[in-house]
Design a protein around this motif. Structure first.
Motif, PDB file in Angstrom:
ATOM      1  N   ASP B 269       0.828  -1.215   0.000  1.00 19.75           N
ATOM      2  CA  ASP B 269       0.000   0.000   0.000  1.00 19.75           C
ATOM      3  C   ASP B 269       0.859   1.260   0.000  1.00 19.75           C
ATOM      4  N   LEU B 270       1.933   1.221   0.803  1.00 22.65           N
ATOM      5  CA  LEU B 270       2.808   2.394   0.910  1.00 22.65           C
ATOM      6  C   LEU B 270       3.607   2.588  -0.379  1.00 22.65           C
ATOM      7  N   ARG B 271       4.089   1.485  -0.939  1.00 25.51           N
ATOM      8  CA  ARG B 271       4.858   1.583  -2.190  1.00 25.51           C
ATOM      9  C   ARG B 271       3.992   2.094  -3.339  1.00 25.51           C
ATOM     10  N   GLU B 272       2.734   1.641  -3.362  1.00 29.64           N
ATOM     11  CA  GLU B 272       1.836   2.085  -4.432  1.00 29.64           C
ATOM     12  C   GLU B 272       1.369   3.531  -4.236  1.00 29.64           C
ATOM     13  N   GLY B 273       1.558   4.042  -3.016  1.00 28.07           N
ATOM     14  CA  GLY B 273       1.094   5.396  -2.731  1.00 28.07           C
ATOM     15  C   GLY B 273      -0.418   5.486  -2.697  1.00 28.07           C
ATOM     16  N   LYS B 274      -1.056   4.446  -2.120  1.00 24.71           N
ATOM     17  CA  LYS B 274      -2.528   4.442  -2.072  1.00 24.71           C
ATOM     18  C   LYS B 274      -3.071   5.662  -1.347  1.00 24.71           C
ATOM     19  N   PRO B 275      -3.951   6.413  -1.993  1.00 20.52           N
ATOM     20  CA  PRO B 275      -4.494   7.622  -1.356  1.00 20.52           C
ATOM     21  C   PRO B 275      -5.637   7.293  -0.402  1.00 20.52           C
ATOM     22  N   THR B 276      -5.316   6.585   0.677  1.00 20.65           N
ATOM     23  CA  THR B 276      -6.350   6.167   1.627  1.00 20.65           C
ATOM     24  C   THR B 276      -6.790   7.329   2.510  1.00 20.65           C
ATOM     25  N   VAL B 277      -7.920   7.122   3.200  1.00 15.71           N
ATOM     26  CA  VAL B 277      -8.381   8.116   4.182  1.00 15.71           C
ATOM     27  C   VAL B 277      -7.307   8.279   5.257  1.00 15.71           C
ATOM     28  N   LEU B 278      -6.729   7.171   5.679  1.00 17.76           N
ATOM     29  CA  LEU B 278      -5.658   7.217   6.695  1.00 17.76           C
ATOM     30  C   LEU B 278      -4.516   8.133   6.267  1.00 17.76           C
ATOM     31  N   MET B 279      -4.009   7.929   5.061  1.00 20.61           N
ATOM     32  CA  MET B 279      -2.882   8.731   4.596  1.00 20.61           C
ATOM     33  C   MET B 279      -3.289  10.188   4.397  1.00 20.61           C
ATOM     34  N   ASN B 280      -4.504  10.392   3.934  1.00 21.95           N
ATOM     35  CA  ASN B 280      -4.961  11.764   3.731  1.00 21.95           C
ATOM     36  C   ASN B 280      -5.155  12.508   5.051  1.00 21.95           C
ATOM     37  N   LEU B 281      -5.625  11.777   6.079  1.00 20.08           N
ATOM     38  CA  LEU B 281      -5.735  12.407   7.396  1.00 20.08           C
ATOM     39  C   LEU B 281      -4.343  12.768   7.922  1.00 20.08           C
ATOM     40  N   ALA B 282      -3.398  11.840   7.745  1.00 19.78           N
ATOM     41  CA  ALA B 282      -2.026  12.107   8.186  1.00 19.78           C
ATOM     42  C   ALA B 282      -1.474  13.341   7.466  1.00 19.78           C
ATOM     43  N   TRP B 283      -1.713  13.399   6.163  1.00 20.62           N
ATOM     44  CA  TRP B 283      -1.239  14.532   5.361  1.00 20.62           C
ATOM     45  C   TRP B 283      -1.835  15.835   5.849  1.00 20.62           C
ATOM     46  N   ARG B 284      -3.138  15.843   6.109  1.00 18.21           N
ATOM     47  CA  ARG B 284      -3.813  17.043   6.607  1.00 18.21           C
ATOM     48  C   ARG B 284      -3.191  17.567   7.894  1.00 18.21           C
ATOM     49  N   ARG B 285      -2.841  16.603   8.767  1.00 21.42           N
ATOM     50  CA  ARG B 285      -2.350  16.991  10.093  1.00 21.42           C
ATOM     51  C   ARG B 285      -0.836  17.218  10.121  1.00 21.42           C
ATOM     52  N   ALA B 286      -0.152  16.817   9.055  1.00 20.57           N
ATOM     53  CA  ALA B 286       1.311  16.839   9.070  1.00 20.57           C
ATOM     54  C   ALA B 286       1.868  18.260   8.971  1.00 20.57           C
ATOM     55  N   GLY B 287       3.015  18.479   9.632  1.00 26.88           N
ATOM     56  CA  GLY B 287       3.756  19.729   9.474  1.00 26.88           C
ATOM     57  C   GLY B 287       4.567  19.680   8.195  1.00 26.88           C
ATOM     58  N   SER B 288       5.270  20.763   7.910  1.00 29.27           N
ATOM     59  CA  SER B 288       5.935  20.822   6.605  1.00 29.27           C
ATOM     60  C   SER B 288       7.047  19.785   6.456  1.00 29.27           C
ATOM     61  N   ARG B 289       7.771  19.492   7.579  1.00 28.81           N
ATOM     62  CA  ARG B 289       8.830  18.489   7.466  1.00 28.81           C
ATOM     63  C   ARG B 289       8.240  17.081   7.311  1.00 28.81           C
ATOM     64  N   GLN B 290       7.136  16.861   8.030  1.00 30.91           N
ATOM     65  CA  GLN B 290       6.464  15.562   7.892  1.00 30.91           C
ATOM     66  C   GLN B 290       5.908  15.392   6.476  1.00 30.91           C
ATOM     67  N   ARG B 291       5.391  16.488   5.923  1.00 24.61           N
ATOM     68  CA  ARG B 291       4.858  16.419   4.558  1.00 24.61           C
ATOM     69  C   ARG B 291       5.952  16.104   3.549  1.00 24.61           C
ATOM     70  N   ALA B 292       7.128  16.707   3.773  1.00 18.56           N
ATOM     71  CA  ALA B 292       8.242  16.441   2.871  1.00 18.56           C
ATOM     72  C   ALA B 292       8.586  14.957   2.897  1.00 18.56           C
ATOM     73  N   LEU B 293       8.539  14.387   4.102  1.00 15.70           N
ATOM     74  CA  LEU B 293       8.865  12.961   4.240  1.00 15.70           C
ATOM     75  C   LEU B 293       7.805  12.094   3.554  1.00 15.70           C
ATOM     76  N   ILE B 294       6.531  12.449   3.715  1.00 16.11           N
ATOM     77  CA  ILE B 294       5.462  11.699   3.051  1.00 16.11           C
ATOM     78  C   ILE B 294       5.641  11.780   1.534  1.00 16.11           C
ATOM     79  N   ARG B 295       5.891  12.991   1.063  1.00 13.85           N
ATOM     80  CA  ARG B 295       6.095  13.198  -0.376  1.00 13.85           C
ATOM     81  C   ARG B 295       7.232  12.332  -0.910  1.00 13.85           C
ATOM     82  N   GLU B 296       8.291  12.221  -0.090  1.00 14.08           N
ATOM     83  CA  GLU B 296       9.471  11.481  -0.525  1.00 14.08           C
ATOM     84  C   GLU B 296       9.224   9.970  -0.528  1.00 14.08           C
ATOM     85  N   LEU B 297       8.570   9.467   0.504  1.00 13.53           N
ATOM     86  CA  LEU B 297       8.519   8.013   0.699  1.00 13.53           C
ATOM     87  C   LEU B 297       7.219   7.355   0.236  1.00 13.53           C
TER      88      LEU B 297
END
Lengths: 364, 364
Positions: B269-297
């Motif tokens: 799921d992580l490798r495919e970059g599935k746009p799940t509700v879970l990942m989208n909630l994490a993205w919404r709540r993430a700070g800029s450094r966390q977002r950079a990490l999500i974007r990267e991985l």
């Protein structure tokens, strides 16, 4: 999938004016398609649907409605009234099924254009939100797989809309037709030059064109008209050789045809390494140096016009193109002869004869 | 596509012995599937078909028959007799449709395994005659697209085999279901972190799981039993939140679950970059450094376990996993509460309650 079949003109030849009104049938098929797609867009289950319906709508526009046309011929041969009754809606369902088959065919072949326009996966790739081009291409392919799937599902829904009675008559043939086209496409997937490759190419051609494009649509029409066994035999005796002639002509056009006529780039079939009867005949007859050249160039995605001309030269030298042209004459003749063996209403006979003659025209 | 839903145990919990015989229903669904596939292999339109039927047969074996099971619950809720009547065949048709959806889902995700075994496009790639590995992979993907297409066509054929009466009752719901799953899958295709991504992930979840997996199969069963409006309302009031809970649990398992439980590699799921509700909630709540990490991985096909752990850490720190776990509790509770609002036969109630409880178990 025979792209270039769409370019056979269904119009009657000048010297034998057909009594069959194809133009008005075509108009009614188009109206049935539009009505169905409009309904899907008007009450969508999700806001993402209407733009997808538009993609289907634009793609569907370019088709020549060959399968509805054969369905109409079968209907007339079976004694159906000239207005066409259920043929418009059932024909529209056939056309939507064909839309599904073409969308997936283009995905599998990675074709860039169809009917002179960008293929569905290319259109959808352009809708990707983001700059990564590889991600956009992947999105386009995946979205096209899904949109094709949806068109298959919808073709069944459109068939239901034609009414219980008609659906029940058409269904056994449709089941056989659906299996047959998938099998034909499977056999058509590029492979190696194995011993059974020529046999596979014949089977592919018989399933996907003789069966799927001609014989089955004719049978659907005949079944709708509640035709007797004689007419159903005619659908096979006339439809199979005609379908074979159509596909063989398509194979020739794929190598020697001009893009303006076919609507597809001239080198697509050669670049994809399509295992056609034409190529398999050439391979069979080729000497070892010619085989080396075929192996090198056929299926090379980077093939250029100079390389294509070398391949064409090998095909010509083996005489495979002449053999295929002769086969087309022979098969079209068989189809015409089958028409003399049974008594069918005059408009059906004229329409079928015109179509058989069209198959032998424009082999270059 | 919710792979891990297949691993929800349909067995009743020890403290509330269900009066519903799922095992025998499952056996009858399997028999109907086997009978249909056997018939396709016995009278094949082409010699290439029987080995393809075997691929479908082996793939189908691993499923837990979740949709037939919900269909059975709907049937019981609508007052259908415990034997299940048409549910076995209609359920088998649902299962074959699901087979189609999973084969294409794996193609789109390029997944290597499903249910702990190689995916269909991998199995088919191994059958390619030739040494070119890239050509073999492409053959596998294309053959899997066609085999999926065939399963969709066959699911309709199997539905016909259930009989006119049942088909006619089930069909309107099936039409809606088919459109809904394609739309859900479309919304689920990986995209960018746009403003509407969270909304899209919710809509994807609602269509492909709440609708396709739970509500629609329940409705099919209810329609087969000729249920009244109250039962149909229950299918929605109970089915939708339960389906949402199922998918949210699936999202959690896709990131935090162990492969032995899910049957899928832990990082897919992580490798495919599935746009799940879970990942989208994490993205919404993430700070800029966390977002950079999500974007990267997130969506990196080469992601390793260390990278996955960093992603999990971000998700945990944003509290998105806890929020999703809470949502699961809430939704499962709503589903259970809906059962109290209507009078349905006791076996149906027990079965539905068991399934709702199963959705909240094993969130890790």
């Amino acid at each position: 999938m025979p792209a270039r079949l769409a370019h056979v003109s269904p119009a009657p030849s000048p010297r034998a004016p057909a009594e069959v009104d194809f133009t008005s049938l075509r108009r009614r098929v188009d109206a049935a398609l539009e009505e169905f797609l409009e309904a899907q867009a008007r009450h969508p289950v999700d806001a993402c649907l209407p733009p997808l319906v538009d993609v289907v709508r634009e793609f569907v526009e370019g088709g020549k409605r060959l399968r509805p046309l054969f369905c109409y011929c079968g209907w007339l041969a079976g004694g159906g009234e000239p207005g066409g009754g259920p043929v418009a809606k059932v024909g529209a369902a056939l056309e939507l099924f064909h839309t599904f088959a073409l969308i997936h065919d283009d995905v599998m072949d990675r074709s860039a254009t169809r009917r002179g326009r960008p293929t569905v996966h290319r259109v959808l790739a352009d809708r990707y939100h983001g700059k990564d081009r590889e991600a956009a291409a992947r999105f386009g392919v995946n979205a096209a797989i899904l949109l094709g799937d949806l068109c298959q599902a919808w073709s069944d829904e459109l068939l239901c809309a034609a009414g219980e009675r008609w659906r029940r008559r058409a269904e056994p043939v449709l089941h056989a037709m659906r299996t047959q086209v998938m099998v034909g496409q499977y056999l058509d997937l590029a492979g190696e030059w194995t011993e059974d490759a020529l046999d596979r190419s014949w089977r592919a051609l018989r399933h996907k064109t003789a069966g799927y494009t001609v014989e089955r649509p004719l049978q659907v029409g005949a079944m709708l008209a509640d035709a007797g066994p004689e007419v159903l035999r005619l659908c096979t005796a006339y439809g199979r050789p005609l379908g074979e002639a159509f596909q063989l002509r398509d194979d020739l056009l794929g190598v020697f045809g001009s893009p303006e006529v076919t609507g597809k780039p001239a080198l697509d079939d050669l670049r994809e390494g399509k295992p056609t009867v034409l190529m398999n005949l050439a391979w069979r007859r080729a000497g070892s140096r010619q085989r080396a050249l075929i192996r090198e160039l056929h299926g090379d995605p980077a093939l250029d016009e100079a390389g294509a001309e070398r391949l064409r030269d090998v095909i010509r030298r083996t005489g495979a193109d002449t053999a295929v042209a002769e086969l087309i004459e022979l098969k079209a003749g068989q189809a015409l002869a089958a028409l003399d063996d049974v008594t069918v209403p005059a408009p059906a006979r004229t329409a079928c004869a015109d179509l058989a003659r069209a198959a032998t025209r424009r082999t270059r």
